[in-house]
Design a protein around this motif. Structure first.
Motif, PDB file in Angstrom:
ATOM      1  N   GLU A 166     156.221 -19.005 -71.752  1.00  0.00           N
ATOM      2  CA  GLU A 166     155.094 -19.070 -70.821  1.00  0.00           C
ATOM      3  C   GLU A 166     155.535 -18.800 -69.395  1.00  0.00           C
ATOM      4  O   GLU A 166     156.543 -19.324 -68.928  1.00  0.00           O
ATOM      5  N   VAL A 167     154.739 -17.972 -68.701  1.00  0.00           N
ATOM      6  CA  VAL A 167     155.025 -17.628 -67.311  1.00  0.00           C
ATOM      7  C   VAL A 167     153.771 -17.812 -66.453  1.00  0.00           C
ATOM      8  O   VAL A 167     152.652 -17.825 -66.967  1.00  0.00           O
ATOM      9  N   HIS A 168     154.021 -17.916 -65.134  1.00  0.00           N
ATOM     10  CA  HIS A 168     152.918 -18.096 -64.182  1.00  0.00           C
ATOM     11  C   HIS A 168     153.033 -17.178 -62.977  1.00  0.00           C
ATOM     12  O   HIS A 168     152.052 -16.991 -62.256  1.00  0.00           O
ATOM     13  N   THR A 169     154.217 -16.628 -62.740  1.00  0.00           N
ATOM     14  CA  THR A 169     154.456 -15.812 -61.554  1.00  0.00           C
ATOM     15  C   THR A 169     155.247 -14.563 -61.926  1.00  0.00           C
ATOM     16  O   THR A 169     155.804 -14.447 -63.019  1.00  0.00           O
ATOM     17  N   ARG A 170     155.327 -13.619 -60.976  1.00  0.00           N
ATOM     18  CA  ARG A 170     156.113 -12.404 -61.160  1.00  0.00           C
ATOM     19  C   ARG A 170     157.585 -12.759 -61.437  1.00  0.00           C
ATOM     20  O   ARG A 170     158.228 -12.173 -62.303  1.00  0.00           O
ATOM     21  N   GLU A 171     158.114 -13.719 -60.672  1.00  0.00           N
ATOM     22  CA  GLU A 171     159.505 -14.118 -60.842  1.00  0.00           C
ATOM     23  C   GLU A 171     159.753 -14.696 -62.224  1.00  0.00           C
ATOM     24  O   GLU A 171     160.779 -14.410 -62.855  1.00  0.00           O
ATOM     25  N   ARG A 189     146.568 -21.566 -65.575  1.00  0.00           N
ATOM     26  CA  ARG A 189     146.561 -22.910 -64.986  1.00  0.00           C
ATOM     27  C   ARG A 189     147.877 -23.188 -64.257  1.00  0.00           C
ATOM     28  O   ARG A 189     148.954 -22.980 -64.809  1.00  0.00           O
ATOM     29  N   ASP A 190     147.776 -23.660 -63.034  1.00  0.00           N
ATOM     30  CA  ASP A 190     148.944 -24.141 -62.294  1.00  0.00           C
ATOM     31  C   ASP A 190     149.321 -25.494 -62.879  1.00  0.00           C
ATOM     32  O   ASP A 190     148.543 -26.447 -62.807  1.00  0.00           O
ATOM     33  N   LEU A 191     150.489 -25.605 -63.474  1.00  0.00           N
ATOM     34  CA  LEU A 191     150.858 -26.829 -64.172  1.00  0.00           C
ATOM     35  C   LEU A 191     151.181 -27.988 -63.232  1.00  0.00           C
ATOM     36  O   LEU A 191     151.279 -29.130 -63.667  1.00  0.00           O
ATOM     37  N   MET A 196     143.067 -23.494 -61.501  1.00  0.00           N
ATOM     38  CA  MET A 196     143.024 -22.231 -62.234  1.00  0.00           C
ATOM     39  C   MET A 196     143.126 -21.034 -61.296  1.00  0.00           C
ATOM     40  O   MET A 196     142.577 -21.043 -60.197  1.00  0.00           O
ATOM     41  N   HIS A 197     143.825 -19.998 -61.769  1.00  0.00           N
ATOM     42  CA  HIS A 197     143.926 -18.721 -61.074  1.00  0.00           C
ATOM     43  C   HIS A 197     143.622 -17.640 -62.112  1.00  0.00           C
ATOM     44  O   HIS A 197     144.516 -17.136 -62.785  1.00  0.00           O
ATOM     45  N   MET A 198     142.359 -17.298 -62.237  1.00  0.00           N
ATOM     46  CA  MET A 198     141.904 -16.518 -63.376  1.00  0.00           C
ATOM     47  C   MET A 198     142.288 -15.030 -63.331  1.00  0.00           C
ATOM     48  O   MET A 198     142.050 -14.310 -64.290  1.00  0.00           O
ATOM     49  N   ASP A 199     142.894 -14.570 -62.242  1.00  0.00           N
ATOM     50  CA  ASP A 199     143.362 -13.183 -62.193  1.00  0.00           C
ATOM     51  C   ASP A 199     144.838 -13.055 -62.573  1.00  0.00           C
ATOM     52  O   ASP A 199     145.386 -11.952 -62.606  1.00  0.00           O
ATOM     53  N   ARG A 200     145.480 -14.175 -62.848  1.00  0.00           N
ATOM     54  CA  ARG A 200     146.932 -14.172 -63.039  1.00  0.00           C
ATOM     55  C   ARG A 200     147.365 -13.263 -64.200  1.00  0.00           C
ATOM     56  O   ARG A 200     148.317 -12.487 -64.065  1.00  0.00           O
ATOM     57  N   SER A 218     144.275 -20.438 -70.961  1.00  0.00           N
ATOM     58  CA  SER A 218     143.634 -21.387 -70.043  1.00  0.00           C
ATOM     59  C   SER A 218     142.421 -20.799 -69.317  1.00  0.00           C
ATOM     60  O   SER A 218     142.452 -19.659 -68.849  1.00  0.00           O
ATOM     61  N   GLY A 219     141.371 -21.614 -69.279  1.00  0.00           N
ATOM     62  CA  GLY A 219     140.170 -21.260 -68.534  1.00  0.00           C
ATOM     63  C   GLY A 219     139.280 -20.247 -69.210  1.00  0.00           C
ATOM     64  O   GLY A 219     138.355 -19.726 -68.576  1.00  0.00           O
ATOM     65  N   LEU A 220     139.514 -19.955 -70.479  1.00  0.00           N
ATOM     66  CA  LEU A 220     138.717 -18.965 -71.189  1.00  0.00           C
ATOM     67  C   LEU A 220     137.499 -19.651 -71.792  1.00  0.00           C
ATOM     68  O   LEU A 220     137.612 -20.445 -72.711  1.00  0.00           O
ATOM     69  N   LYS A 221     136.331 -19.335 -71.260  1.00  0.00           N
ATOM     70  CA  LYS A 221     135.110 -20.063 -71.618  1.00  0.00           C
ATOM     71  C   LYS A 221     134.164 -19.293 -72.531  1.00  0.00           C
ATOM     72  O   LYS A 221     133.310 -19.882 -73.183  1.00  0.00           O
TER      73      LYS A 221
END
Length: 261
Positions: A166-171, A189-191, A196-200, A218-221
């Protein structure tokens, strides 16, 4: 409140129990009789349309109880009947009200790959996951340095399991790819804050080379969220909260998949 720091601290404390005398040997012994692991990556790639990893999730650290009466085995059966490509099982007890035993119970009843969704921090947890019968486990780039991520990924594969990294950022995406990950989850989701950052997923997806399977989470409705991500080249999704709180998880899953009632 830093949710991630709290959960990791508690998980490290709980993982100490796995170092008790004889436990690691018991996990290794159990590997000889476990069913052959099923490939999560193949299940997602072979899905005829959208591929959904449907999650067994009783609670959330930020929202508390989501489905307190949830029967994990029955829910897994419902997911399988209604088109899920795989099952995700939250096994963390304190914050998600899960249990490692859920995996063993579910594996007796469904034929889909089962992902152990927990905070895997130590090699002994990888052996435990394999002994429980999990087909795959989650590795969080956010809490593992590059060396430990690679070591846990290699151990996971050596035991016949796969890892959803699982990743959240470019790095973090670059770290995951450098470690050899070919199955990557992009979490909206920012853990730390659970915001939520839905464009991530759309922002990070272009960084993945061919051969890497991406999973948005995350955040999929609703199906409109999946359609938006599909336009960005993502066709696998991990969905939990929207399913377990829907009142009819089977119907909600079919809605996500675009399958007629």
């Amino acid at each position: 409140m830093d949710f991630l720091a709290k959960i990791v601290a508690h998980t490290l404390k709980e993982s100490l129990k796995l170092f008790e005398s004889g436990k690691l040997a018991a996990f290794k012994a159990a590997l000889a009789t476990r069913p052959r692991p099923r490939s999560l990556k193949k299940a997602l790639e072979d899905a005829p349309g959208r591929a959904v990893i449907a999650e067994v999730k009783r609670a959330s650290p930020s929202k508390g109880e989501l489905a307190p009466g949830l029967d994990p085995v029955e829910l897994a059966r419902i997911y399988e009947r209604n088109g899920a490509a795989a099952i995700s099982v939250l096994t963390e007890r304190r914050y998600f009200h899960g249990s490692p035993e859920f995996i063993q119970e579910i594996k007796l009843e469904v034929k889909l790959p089962v992902l152990r969704k927990d905070f895997i921090l130590e090699p002994v947890q990888v052996y435990e996951s394999a002994a429980l019968g999990a087909d795959a486990l989650l590795l969080l780039t956010q809490v593992l340095d590059a060396g430990k991520l690679r070591a846990l990924l290699l151990l996971t594969r050596s035991l016949g399991l796969e890892a959803l990294v699982e990743v959240h950022t470019r790095e973090e995406m670059e770290t995951a790819l450098s470690a050899g990950a070919d199955l990557i989850g992009i979490n909206h989701r920012d853990l730390h804050t659970f915001e939520m950052h839905m464009d991530r997923a759309l922002e990070l997806a272009p960084l993945a080379p061919p051969g890497v399977t991406l999973v948005a989470a995350s955040g999929l409705k609703g199906p409109q969220d999946l359609a938006r991500l599909e336009a960005g080249g993502i066709r696998a999704f991990l969905i939990g909260e929207s399913l377990v709180t829907s009142g009819d998880p089977g119907a909600k899953l079919r809605e996500f998949l675009g399958v007629a009632p």
